[in-house]
Design a protein around this motif. Structure first.
Motif, short mmCIF file in Angstrom:
data_model
loop_
_atom_site.label_atom_id
_atom_site.label_comp_id
_atom_site.label_asym_id
_atom_site.label_seq_id
_atom_site.Cartn_x
_atom_site.Cartn_y
_atom_site.Cartn_z
N LEU A 1 -17.40 -9.08 25.25
CA LEU A 1 -16.38 -8.21 24.65
C LEU A 1 -15.85 -8.75 23.32
O LEU A 1 -14.69 -8.51 22.96
N GLY A 2 -16.70 -9.46 22.61
CA GLY A 2 -16.32 -9.89 21.27
C GLY A 2 -15.52 -11.18 21.23
O GLY A 2 -15.14 -11.75 22.27
N ALA A 3 -15.27 -11.64 20.01
CA ALA A 3 -14.57 -12.91 19.81
C ALA A 3 -13.19 -12.93 20.44
O ALA A 3 -12.71 -13.98 20.89
N LEU A 4 -12.54 -11.78 20.51
CA LEU A 4 -11.19 -11.71 21.09
C LEU A 4 -11.18 -12.21 22.53
O LEU A 4 -10.20 -12.81 22.98
N PHE A 5 -12.23 -11.95 23.28
CA PHE A 5 -12.29 -12.36 24.69
C PHE A 5 -13.03 -13.68 24.89
O PHE A 5 -13.13 -14.14 26.01
N ARG A 6 -13.54 -14.23 23.82
CA ARG A 6 -14.20 -15.54 23.94
C ARG A 6 -13.20 -16.69 23.81
O ARG A 6 -13.45 -17.76 24.27
#
Length: 248
Positions: free
Chosen positions: A243-248
Motif C-alpha cells: 500500500l505504498g510508502a505510507l504503510f511501509r
C-alpha cells in the motif's frame, strides 16, 4: 457444511462515502490490511451527494452537516471506533478553519474521533517526513487550487498543481490503471518529494506500488490516506509493502 462465524474485528473504522464511484477500494484495502495481519473492519455507508459536480457550490452542499449527520445515522451500530468523511473536495472547499469545524461537528454527532480525507493528506505528508509536494488532481483547476490552499495552510509547500478538468465523480470512477498512471506522471514535478492524487472517486488501491515505481517517489491517493487516517485515529499501526510508502 456450516461455515464458522466471522468474529468481529478488534478495530473498526467507519467511513462516510459520497455517492458511488470507487467505494470498492475499501473492501480491497481491508483485505490487503488483513493479509498484513491487521484485525480491522472498514464498514462504509454512502451519503447523499445531491448534485454530482466538482463545483464549489455543489461541494459545499455535499459536505454539509445535515448530509454527514444522515450518514452517521446509517453507520450507527456498526461498532466503529473512529469515523472519517471519505471525501477530499467536499472538505477542503470549506477552507482550513471550515474543514476543522466540519470534522468537529461530525465528531460531536458520532461521539467518536473524526477526520476527513483532506486532513488525512496533511497528516500523511507529515508522517512521510516530506514538505514539498505535487498535486495531480482529477478536478477542474479552480477546484484543485482550493486543495493547494488547504495544503499551504497545513504548512506544506505545493511546487506544482495540475487539474484534469473532470466535472463528475461518476466519470472519475470509470478511470482505470492507464488513466491514473497518466495523470500522476503528468502531475509530477522534479522538486516534489511526493505526489498527491486527491479524489476518493478515483480507484487507486491496486495501483499504489506501480505508481510509486513509475514516479520514483511516494504517492498518496485519497482512499489510501483516508483508510490510513482512520487507522491512526483508532490507534492501529499496520505495515505492509502493498500500500505504498505510507504503510511501509
Amino acid at each position: 457444511m456450516q461455515h464458522a462465524a466471522r468474529h468481529p474485528a478488534r478495530h473498526t473504522v467507519g467511513f462516510l462515502y459520497p455517492g458511488y464511484s470507487a467505494e470498492d477500494d475499501y473492501p480491497r484495502l481491508e483485505a490487503l490490511l488483513r493479509e498484513a495481519g491487521a484485525d480491522v473492519s472498514l464498514p462504509l455507508v454512502h451519503t447523499d451527494i445531491g448534485e454530482d459536480a466538482h463545483r464549489v457550490d455543489a461541494l459545499l452542499e455535499m459536505g454539509s452537516a445535515p448530509r454527514l449527520a444522515d450518514g452517521m445515522t446509517a453507520l450507527a451500530g456498526r461498532g466503529a471506533h473512529a469515523v472519517v468523511w471519505s471525501c477530499t473536495s467536499a472538505s477542503f472547499v470549506f477552507g482550513w478553519e471550515g474543514a476543522h469545524e466540519q470534522v468537529r461537528a461530525l465528531s460531536a454527532v458520532a461521539g467518536l474521533p473524526a477526520s476527513s480525507t483532506s486532513f488525512a493528506f496533511a497528516h500523511a505528508v507529515r508522517a512521510l517526513g516530506v514538505s514539498r509536494v505535487a498535486v495531480a488532481a482529477t478536478y477542474p483547476t479552480d477546484v484543485a487550487e482550493h486543495f493547494g490552499a488547504f495544503l499551504k495552510a497545513a504548512g506544506i509547500e505545493v511546487v506544482s498543481l495540475r487539474g484534469s478538468g473532470v466535472i463528475t465523480a461518476a466519470e472519475v470512477g470509470t478511470w482505470g490503471r492507464a488513466e491514473v498512471l497518466a495523470m500522476a506522471t503528468a502531475g509530477d514535478h522534479e522538486a516534489a518529494q511526493a505526489v498527491l492524487l486527491p479524489d476518493t472517486a478515483l480507484h487507486s488501491a491496486d495501483h499504489l506500488t506501480e505508481l510509486e515505481a513509475a514516479l520514483g517517489k511516494p504517492v498518496l491517493t485519497a482512499n489510501q490516506v483516508t483508510v490510513w487516517e482512520g487507522l491512526r485515529l483508532a490507534e492501529v499501526a499496520v505495515r505492509t509493502d502493498r500500500l505504498g510508502a505510507l504503510f511501509r
